[in-house]
Design a protein around this motif. Structure first.
Motif, PDB file in Angstrom:
ATOM      1  N   THR A  66       0.889  -1.172   0.096  1.00 18.37           N
ATOM      2  CA  THR A  66       0.095  -0.047   0.086  1.00 18.37           C
ATOM      3  C   THR A  66       0.897   1.254  -0.020  1.00 18.37           C
ATOM      4  O   THR A  66       0.589   2.162  -0.455  1.00 18.37           O
ATOM      5  CB  THR A  66      -0.894  -0.057   1.260  1.00 18.37           C
ATOM      6  N   ARG A  67       1.936   1.145   0.754  1.00 12.98           N
ATOM      7  CA  ARG A  67       2.959   2.463   0.923  1.00 12.98           C
ATOM      8  C   ARG A  67       3.546   2.648  -0.581  1.00 12.98           C
ATOM      9  O   ARG A  67       3.675   3.500  -1.289  1.00 12.98           O
ATOM     10  CB  ARG A  67       3.913   2.242   1.707  1.00 12.98           C
ATOM     11  N   LEU A  68       4.033   1.351  -1.246  1.00 15.03           N
ATOM     12  CA  LEU A  68       4.594   1.580  -2.679  1.00 15.03           C
ATOM     13  C   LEU A  68       3.598   2.002  -3.470  1.00 15.03           C
ATOM     14  O   LEU A  68       3.985   2.703  -4.470  1.00 15.03           O
ATOM     15  CB  LEU A  68       4.896   0.175  -2.810  1.00 15.03           C
ATOM     16  N   ALA A  69       2.152   1.595  -3.425  1.00 14.11           N
ATOM     17  CA  ALA A  69       1.274   2.105  -4.340  1.00 14.11           C
ATOM     18  C   ALA A  69       0.954   3.646  -4.302  1.00 14.11           C
ATOM     19  O   ALA A  69       1.020   4.431  -5.293  1.00 14.11           O
ATOM     20  CB  ALA A  69      -0.092   1.526  -3.888  1.00 14.11           C
ATOM     21  N   THR A  70       1.295   4.191  -3.020  1.00 18.09           N
ATOM     22  CA  THR A  70       1.187   5.685  -2.797  1.00 18.09           C
ATOM     23  C   THR A  70       2.147   6.299  -3.206  1.00 18.09           C
ATOM     24  O   THR A  70       2.253   7.464  -3.965  1.00 18.09           O
ATOM     25  CB  THR A  70       0.619   5.849  -1.165  1.00 18.09           C
ATOM     26  N   GLY A  71       3.646   5.764  -2.989  1.00 17.69           N
ATOM     27  CA  GLY A  71       4.855   6.387  -3.338  1.00 17.69           C
ATOM     28  C   GLY A  71       4.911   6.499  -4.795  1.00 17.69           C
ATOM     29  O   GLY A  71       5.383   7.263  -5.397  1.00 17.69           O
ATOM     30  N   SER A  72       4.347   5.430  -5.556  1.00 16.43           N
ATOM     31  CA  SER A  72       4.375   5.392  -7.052  1.00 16.43           C
ATOM     32  C   SER A  72       3.406   6.212  -7.722  1.00 16.43           C
ATOM     33  O   SER A  72       3.544   6.443  -9.073  1.00 16.43           O
ATOM     34  CB  SER A  72       4.440   3.950  -7.665  1.00 16.43           C
ATOM     35  N   GLY A  73       2.658   6.822  -6.989  1.00 18.96           N
ATOM     36  CA  GLY A  73       1.447   7.647  -7.543  1.00 18.96           C
ATOM     37  C   GLY A  73       0.554   6.854  -8.385  1.00 18.96           C
ATOM     38  O   GLY A  73      -0.278   7.389  -9.227  1.00 18.96           O
ATOM     39  N   ARG A  74       0.245   5.553  -8.219  1.00 17.06           N
ATOM     40  CA  ARG A  74      -0.480   4.822  -9.065  1.00 17.06           C
ATOM     41  C   ARG A  74      -1.815   4.432  -8.418  1.00 17.06           C
ATOM     42  O   ARG A  74      -2.749   4.081  -9.233  1.00 17.06           O
ATOM     43  CB  ARG A  74       0.417   3.689  -9.710  1.00 17.06           C
TER      44      ARG A  74
END
Length: 483
Positions: A363-371
Motif C-alpha cells: 500500500t505504501r509503494l502504491a502511494t509512493g509510485s503515484g498509481r
C-alpha cells in the motif's frame, strides 16, 4: 564485587607513573603551559622542535541511548577494527551496553595507549587500557612530506580538519593511520585475555571521541595535534625558504638539490608493466545472496521507521547485488551498455514486483509510485513481463517518426496472410482491434507488447515479441482464458 580499583582513582588530575604528564590539552581545546610564548618551537635552521609531553583527557560522556556510537567516517573505521579483532562477539555486545549506559569514566589518550576506568553493572570498577602501535619517526617524516606536497591537506590540517582521503594518500606513502585487524591490544584489570566488556566499552567510547575530533587518532599514533601542526609549519617554512628540515636517521638521504626523489623514472615503470604478474582471477559467484540482518533488537525504532520494511529493503539489496555480480562475471559484460537508472516511482514498481512485500508495505509503494492499488497491480504485471522497458510501454504513448512508422507497418503486413489479417485501428504507437478488446503497442525497442481491456483499463497480456502476430495471439489466448 569490586577489585579495589576505585572509580575516581584515575582521572585528569592524577599523573600516571610512567612519566606521561598532561600537556594542557583538554576536551575544550588548548590550555595551560603550551601556548604561543612557550619555548617549544622550531629552530631558525628549520630543524624539527623537540617533542613535548603529550596527553589529552576527556570527561565522561553522557549515556548514548538510542544513537549510533560512530557517525563519522573515522569513528566507523575505528569500530570496524575493533569488531574485526575481537574473538567473542558477546563481549563486544556487553561492552557496547556498558558504554551506552555511561559506564566509561574519564578517558585518557596518549601516544600508543588509551585508558579509562570502566564501571560494571554490579558497580565493580576496572582500569582498562587499549594499546595501539605508534608510528615510527621515519613514518611521521613521510606523512609530513606527503601532507606538504598536497595543498588541500595542508589547508585542511591547518584548519584543524581531517579529510578522509588523507588516509588513502598516507597509505600510498606507506603510513597506515587507521588500525587494522590485530592492532588494538587490550589490557584490563579483570585479567581477560581478549577484549573484555570493559576494553570494548572503552573502544566504543573512543569512537564517539573520534566523531568529535579525529586528531585523537593521530595522538594515539604518536603526535598530538599541536606538535603535528608545529612540525608541519616548520616544514612549510623550510620548503618556502628553499631548504628541507632534517629527517630521521632512516629517512631517504638528501642530495645537493634536496631530498632524494622517491619512485622510479616513468620509462622504467612503463617497461616493468610487461613483467608484472597477471591480475588474480575474479571471485567465484556465491551460490545465493546473503541473509539480511534481523532488526528485532532491544532498541525501539525511531518514530516513522518500519523495521519490517527495512528488512525487506536489505533483502532486496542483497539479491540485486548478487544479480549484478553474476552479470559482471558473465562473458562480454564490459561491452554491454549501462542500463538507465530507475526513477523512485519506477523502483517502487520493481520492489512490488520482485520483493513480494507485505500488504501494508505494498500500500505504501502504491502511494509512493503515484498509481494507487489498481494502477500498481497493472504496473507490476508489466514489470514481470518485461522489466523497465515494458513499464515504459505501459506509461508512455508516443508518435513514431516516418521511418519507424513505415517499419512497423511493414512488420504488420508481413505478420499475417492477407485474408487473415486482423482489423486494427492505429493511433500513435498503438494498434487496437476494432472491437476494442485487444491492443498491440509498439515499443521504442522495436518490439510488440500485447494488451487486453480489463475492467475498463488496458492491462499487459504477455511478454513482448518481435512478431506482432505472436504477440497478439498471446493477448487473444489470455482473453479467452479469462473468459
Amino acid at each position: 564485587m569490586s577489585n579495589g580499583y576505585e572509580p575516581g582513582a584515575y582521572g585528569p588530575d592524577r599523573d600516571e607513573p610512567d612519566g606521561y604528564g598532561s600537556d594542557g590539552y583538554g576536551s575544550e581545546g588548548y590550555s595551560g603551559p603550551y601556548d604561543d610564548n612557550d619555548t617549544y618551537g622550531g629552530g631558525q635552521d628549520g630543524t624539527a622542535p623537540p617533542p613535548p609531553s603529550q596527553e589529552r583527557t576527556f570527561a565522561a560522556l553522557p549515556p548514548a541511548s538510542g544513537r549510533a556510537f560512530a557517525e563519522s567516517w573515522w569513528g566507523r573505521a575505528w569500530l570496524k577494527a575493533l569488531e574485526d579483532t575481537a574473538l567473542d562477539g558477546q563481549q563486544l555486545k556487553k561492552g557496547r551496553r556498558l558504554a551506552r549506559e555511561g559506564g566509561v569514566g574519564v578517558v585518557s589518550v596518549r601516544p600508543g595507549r588509551i585508558t579509562a576506568v570502566v564501571q560494571d553493572r554490579d558497580t565493580s570498577a576496572y582500569r582498562s587500557d587499549v594499546l595501539l602501535q605508534e608510528l615510527s619517526e621515519e613514518e611521521w617524516y613521510r606523512f609530513l612530506d606527503m601532507a606538504v606536497d598536497r595543498a588541500g591537506h595542508i589547508a585542511a590540517l591547518l584548519d584543524r580538519e581531517m579529510p578522509p582521503h588523507l588516509v588513502e594518500d598516507a597509505s600510498a606513502a606507506g603510513v597506515e593511520l587507521l588500525p587494522v585487524i590485530g592492532d588494538l591490544d587490550p589490557e584490563c584489570t579483570c585479567e581477560a585475555w581478549d577484549h573484555c566488556p570493559h576494553t570494548a566499552a572503552l573502544c566504543y567510547q573512543v569512537a564517539r571521541l573520534l566523531d568529535q575530533d579525529p586528531f585523537v587518532l593521530l595522538l594515539m599514533r604518536g603526535r598530538g595535534e599541536r606538535r603535528l601542526l608545529d612540525e608541519l609549519q616548520v616544514r612549510i617554512t623550510a620548503r618556502a625558504a628553499g631548504s628541507e628540515p632534517s629527517g630521521p636517521a632512516d629517512a631517504p638521504a638528501a642530495g645537493p638539490a634536496g631530498p632524494a626523489v622517491r619512485g622510479v623514472p616513468a620509462a622504467e615503470a612503463h617497461a616493468a608493466g610487461g613483467i608484472l604478474p597477471p591480475l588474480p582471477p575474479p571471485p567465484a559467484l556465491p551460490a545465493e545472496a546473503g541473509v539480511s540482518p534481523s532488526l528485532d533488537t532491544e532498541t525501539d525504532p525511531e518514530p516513522g521507521v518500519d523495521p519490517t520494511a527495512l528488512e525487506m529493503l536489505a533483502t532486496d539489496s542483497a539479491a540485486r547485488a548478487h544479480r549484478m555480480l553474476a552479470d559482471a562475471l558473465s562473458p562480454g559484460h564490459g561491452l554491454q551498455p549501462v542500463p538507465a537508472a530507475l526513477t523512485p516511482e519506477q523502483d517502487a514498481v520493481r520492489l512490488a514486483a520482485t520483493a513480494r512485500p507485505e500488504p501494508w508495505i505494498a500500500t505504501r509503494l502504491a502511494t509512493g509510485s503515484g498509481r494507487g492499488p489498481a494502477g500498481l497491480r497493472i504496473a507490476v504485471l508489466a514489470w514481470r513481463y518485461g522489466g523497465a522497458a515494458a513499464l515504459s510501454v505501459l506509461d508512455e504513448q508516443w508518435t513514431p517518426d516516418a521511418a519507424t512508422l513505415a517499419h512497423a507497418r511493414t512488420q504488420l503486413a508481413a505478420a499475417w496472410d492477407e485474408d487473415e489479417a486482423p482489423r486494427l485501428r492505429a493511433e500513435h504507437n498503438r494498434w487496437t482491434s476494432v472491437d476494442g478488446a485487444l491492443q498491440l503497442r509498439y515499443g521504442r525497442d522495436g518490439r510488440w507488447y500485447p494488451y487486453r481491456k480489463e475492467s475498463g483499463r488496458w492491462t499487459p497480456a504477455g511478454p513482448a515479441d518481435d512478431d506482432p502476430a505472436a504477440a497478439l495471439a498471446d493477448a487473444d489466448q489470455s482473453e479467452a482464458g479469462r473468459s
